[in-house]
Design an enzyme around this catalytic site. Structure first.
Site, PDB file in Angstrom:
ATOM      1  CG  ASP A 343      -0.206  -0.050   2.547  1.00 49.26           C
ATOM      2  OD1 ASP A 343       0.875  -0.670   2.607  1.00 49.26           O
ATOM      3  OD2 ASP A 343      -0.684   0.540   3.524  1.00 49.26           O
ATOM      4  CG  HIS A 670      -1.234  -7.004  -1.726  1.00 51.84           C
ATOM      5  ND1 HIS A 670      -2.374  -7.072  -2.492  1.00 51.84           N
ATOM      6  CD2 HIS A 670      -1.348  -5.870  -1.000  1.00 51.84           C
ATOM      7  CE1 HIS A 670      -3.142  -6.029  -2.223  1.00 51.84           C
ATOM      8  NE2 HIS A 670      -2.538  -5.283  -1.323  1.00 51.84           N
ATOM      9  CG  ASP A 718       3.773 -16.197  -5.675  1.00 52.43           C
ATOM     10  OD1 ASP A 718       3.682 -15.041  -5.221  1.00 52.43           O
ATOM     11  OD2 ASP A 718       4.580 -16.511  -6.568  1.00 52.43           O
ATOM     12  CD  GLU A 727       0.675  -5.841   2.080  1.00 49.76           C
ATOM     13  OE1 GLU A 727      -0.296  -6.369   2.628  1.00 49.76           O
ATOM     14  OE2 GLU A 727       0.795  -4.601   1.930  1.00 49.76           O
TER      15      GLU A 727
HETATM   16  O1  9MR Z   1       1.931  -6.888   9.495  1.00 46.10           O
HETATM   17  C1  9MR Z   1       0.724  -6.471  10.065  1.00 46.10           C
HETATM   18  C2  9MR Z   1       0.142  -7.607  10.861  1.00 46.10           C
HETATM   19  O2  9MR Z   1       0.977  -7.926  11.949  1.00 46.10           O
HETATM   20  C3  9MR Z   1      -1.240  -7.220  11.357  1.00 46.10           C
HETATM   21  O3  9MR Z   1      -1.824  -8.341  11.969  1.00 46.10           O
HETATM   22  C4  9MR Z   1      -2.107  -6.746  10.183  1.00 46.10           C
HETATM   23  C5  9MR Z   1      -3.473  -6.259  10.627  1.00 46.10           C
HETATM   24  O4  9MR Z   1      -3.389  -5.103  11.418  1.00 46.10           O
HETATM   25  O5  9MR Z   1      -1.473  -5.674   9.514  1.00 46.10           O
HETATM   26  C6  9MR Z   1      -0.224  -6.025   8.985  1.00 46.10           C
HETATM   27  O6  9MR Z   1       0.333  -4.885   8.420  1.00 46.10           O
HETATM   28  C7  9MR Z   1      -0.189  -4.367   7.225  1.00 46.10           C
HETATM   29  C8  9MR Z   1      -0.529  -2.922   7.495  1.00 46.10           C
HETATM   30  O7  9MR Z   1      -1.621  -2.849   8.378  1.00 46.10           O
HETATM   31  C9  9MR Z   1      -0.788  -2.125   6.242  1.00 46.10           C
HETATM   32  N1  9MR Z   1       0.308  -2.266   5.317  1.00 46.10           N
HETATM   33  C10 9MR Z   1       0.562  -3.648   4.969  1.00 46.10           C
HETATM   34  C11 9MR Z   1       0.919  -4.450   6.190  1.00 46.10           C
HETATM   35  C12 9MR Z   1       1.252  -5.898   5.832  1.00 46.10           C
HETATM   36  O8  9MR Z   1       0.158  -6.632   5.443  1.00 46.10           O
END
Ligand code: 9MR
Length: 747
Positions: A343, A670, A718, A727
């Site tokens: 993102d 992602h 994947d 991601e």
């Molecule tokens: O890595 C994060 C994970 O530990 C959390 O459980 C999750 C939900 O809050 O969010 C992950 O982080 C994401 C972030 O919120 C937004 N950018 C992408 C991150 C990786 O998926």
């Protein structure tokens, strides 16, 4: 086109494409057509288009001339609304399409016709001039009366013509069971084993008694042999497995294979070169994650893109960003930094832990036996700052540190000294989308104590490491760290809202004793001052067991402090006990690894693989590596080195979770800009990008459609749309950088 002709055309196309016929619907299941006039026998209604397209029926198909010069896929759409979707129902989505000239991607999706326009299923084929038939099944994650079938055809510089026919969405289709292609049953580290390191593999087999194995060189000659050790059913995969130890073989070689039970493993090397490359690539990754600067093609061929979020339209920031309504009445320049992940958001808590792990990689190289600071010296990473006489790793991390400092509430404002938790788009955007093309409003979210302490910790650590190169910056970082610490003490319980997850992740954390401990530890290690030392010694976290099964991450930061207190010289009373606690943690991870038939130091409770599990594995390995640095005991070094095998292919899916490393590797993470899966004009993630890896909770619809009931290691796809299992993020790659560096430093 009439349905009868359709079936024949469909079959012909399938046969031409070398596909087998579609599976029949199960007896009794009713397949109901949800698309109206998908054959265009009745003109173009009820299909609609964006204003820049004129759709007309041509030879029984719907055709439209797509103008050139639009930026995004969704700038030109052909769609049909009011399609009902039933949650949990499986649909077969099929259509025929041709493109003239060929090669333009068509983003075909089934999703919500109204905000937030979620895509429940999407594909981006590139139809040929003569036309192709496409057919897919998916399961709707949500029910709605406002569903949509849409074909997004914008984003091309050149004009082209699309024709569609036989668009169909059949409800009640038989779900096609997902079977991952896991290749040969002999699972190895597909990259390299160290000549002087452990060499283990896992064999998936029904056999319950030992089997012979052979190690073959690139020419097929057997160079070693032995017998496997039956290990029973592995809980993390549900497979019956044996382990194979060929550690006695220690010659450097390329293209080796391991043969057992009639299966030949994917090829691998014995050597050190791959780890030296990976050490560099894992850190080079950060340059292409940068916000606020154009990425140069001469430095990263294939990855050039305009600067993102520098206030140039259609971007709305990040040079002058307001707060969310009611949060503040000032605006900040928070440009720069790294995009967090796939993102376009930037989050202080995740930025802080990423900075720490990269700086710790560097700091370890200065102190540990075998450490090679020159590996990250000036000119090693091919970044714009190369040549400025400062180690490139410090230059790269400074890009993020400057951003973190900008996130601090300015003096004179309420909550001065605290850090805003995050800055990101007002709403979620779709994929693909270059940072420079993001039109969303950017907003600062409220300051939190956790973000403030992250900033304090990272800036305090930076102060001691940058001092030899830039005293002024080191002093500025330390001043910011002190101000942040004081602000956190004054506002010790301001938490991120766990529901603040629109347009960006929430990163909520209500357990922040560990962040206090970490910030105090870094401030103490840098300044030696009593006030910080007293806080460290009084903290309940100081004596807590921090090395549990999941390990540490952005939310569980106590280990960052503990590892640094154990390794960075100081006069902390009781430092020996601190060091012993790390070794005890390593003993536990070593026991986990030894008991695990896949040889990894990760066995989460109830086999629930966490979001980003691949970096949890690596962080547990960091504890092993640190125990080796502390004690010199080879068992910890071997455990740390062996942990890489899982990451690089010795796993249930037979995949390397690092892009560009291993014969079969994750490369569709992602991301809105490494999005080749959706747009062939864009690149895959750069070599050295770690995928988050198996996540038992499969929060995204694509994973949910395919992986219901998955066991541990199998909870992974994947696929670029599987944001919960696949991601890329800056904190995960930091763990990879840390471990690749450790392994590269071994002789
Ligand atoms: O890595 C994060 C994970 O530990 C959390 O459980 C999750 C939900 O809050 O969010 C992950 O982080 C994401 C972030 O919120 C937004 N950018 C992408 C991150 C990786 O998926």
């Amino acid at each position: 086109m009439k349905r009868r002709r359709t079936a024949l055309a469909a079959l012909t196309a399938l046969l031409a494409a070398g596909l087998t016929a579609l599976p029949a619907a199960p007896a009794g299941a009713e397949e109901t057509e949800q698309v109206r006039n998908g054959t265009f026998d009745d003109g173009t209604a009820p299909w609609w288009t964006t204003g820049n397209l004129t759709a007309a029926v041509d030879d029984g198909r719907l055709c439209a001339d797509v103008p050139g010069g639009t930026a995004n896929r969704w700038d030109a759409i052909i769609g049909q609304n009011d399609i009902p979707l039933v949650a949990g129902e499986t649909y077969r989505f099929s259509f025929s399409a041709s493109g003239t000239p060929a090669g333009h991607p068509v983003r075909a999706l089934v999703g919500l016709a109204v905000e937030p326009y979620d895509a429940y299923y999407e594909v981006s084929p590139q139809p040929s001039v003569s036309g192709d038939r496409y057919s897919y099944t998916f399961t709707a994650p949500t029910g709605t009366a406002q569903g949509q079938v849409a074909f997004q055809v914008g984003g091309s510089a050149e004009p082209w013509r699309i024709c569609l026919d036989d668009v169909s969405l059949l409800g009640g289709a038989q779900p096609e069971p997902y079977e991952p292609d896991t290749g040969p049953r002999v699972r190895v580290n597909q990259v390299a084993y160290l000549p002087s390191g452990p060499k283990n593999a896992t064999l998936v087999t029904d056999a319950t008694t030992a089997l012979p194995w052979q190690l073959k060189d690139a020419g097929g000659t057997v160079v070693a042999r032995g017998t496997s050790v039956p290990r029973g059913v592995d809980a993390s995969s549900g497979q019956n497995v044996h382990s194979i130890d060929f550690g006695r073989y220690d010659r450097r070689a390329t293209g080796l294979t391991l043969v057992a039970d009639g299966e030949t493993s994917r090829p691998f090397d014995i050597g050190t070169d791959a780890y030296r490359r990976l050490r560099t690539d894992a850190v080079k990754y950060y340059y292409t994650q940068r916000s606020g600067i154009a990425i140069r093609d001469d430095l990263r061929p294939g990855y050039a893109r305009p600067a993102g979020h520098v206030g140039v339209a259609p971007n709305q920031g990040d040079t002058d960003v307001p707060c969310r309504p009611g949060v503040c009445d000032y605006r900040l320049d928070v440009s720069g930094g790294w995009y967090d992940a796939g993102d376009h958001g930037k989050y202080v808590v995740n930025g802080g832990i990423s900075v720490w792990e990269l700086l710790s990689t560097y700091e370890r190289s200065l102190r540990a036996r075998g450490g090679t600071p020159a590996a990250f010296g000036d000119g090693t990473l091919e970044i714009p700052e190369s040549g400025n006489k400062v180690p490139d790793l410090l230059d790269e991390v400074r890009w993020e540190l400057e951003f973190l400092l900008r996130m601090q509430v300015p003096a004179g404002q309420p909550l001065a000294g605290m850090a805003h938790h995050k800055i990101h788009d007002e709403n979620w955007t779709g994929l693909p989308l270059l940072p420079s093309a993001d039109p969303q409003k950017r907003e600062l979210h409220p300051p939190t104590t956790a973000a403030t302490l992250n900033l304090a910790a990272a800036a305090a650590q930076a102060a001691r490491l940058y001092a030899p190169y830039d005293r002024a910056f080191a002093a500025r970082a330390l001043t910011a760290a002190r101000a942040a610490w004081a602000a956190a003490l004054a506002h010790p319980d301001v938490y991120a809202d766990e529901n603040d997850g629109i347009g960006g992740g929430a990163y909520p954390d209500r357990e922040i004793q560990d962040e206090f401990y970490w910030a105090a530890a870094e401030l103490y290690l840098t300044t030696g001052e009593k006030t910080y030392r007293d806080h460290v010694l009084a903290s309940p976290v100081h004596t807590a067991d921090l090395f549990g099964p999941l390990g540490f991450d952005w939310a569980r930061t106590g280990a960052a402090a503990r590892l640094d207190l154990a390794t960075v010289p100081s006069r902390l009373p009781g430092r020996d006990a601190v060091r012993r606690s790390v070794v005890r943690g390593a003993d536990r991870y070593l026991a986990t690894l030894t008991a695990h038939p896949y040889g990894l130091p990760y066995a989460p409770e109830n086999n629930v693989y966490d979001w980003g599990s691949s970096h949890q594995v690596l962080n547990n390995a960091v504890v092993l590596a640190t125990a080796y640095d502390l004690t010199g005991a080879r068992k910890y070094r071997d455990g740390a080195v062996q942990s890489m095998d899982y990451i690089l292919g010795r796993n249930a899916l037979n995949i390397s979770y690092v892009t560009g490393y291993g014969e079969v590797n994750a490369h569709r993470q992602h991301s809105r800009w490494y999005a080749r899966q959706l747009d062939p004009a864009l690149p895959d993630p750069p070599a050295g990008t770690l995928s988050g890896g198996p996540n038992s909770s499969i929060q995204d619809p694509v994973a949910q459609a395919k992986l219901q009931g998955c066991v541990g290691q199998f909870c992974y796809l994947d696929d670029i749309q599987s944001w919960s299992t696949n991601e890329t993020t800056v904190n995960w790659n930091a763990a990879l950088a840390r471990m690749a560096t450790f392994v590269a430093d071994q002789r």
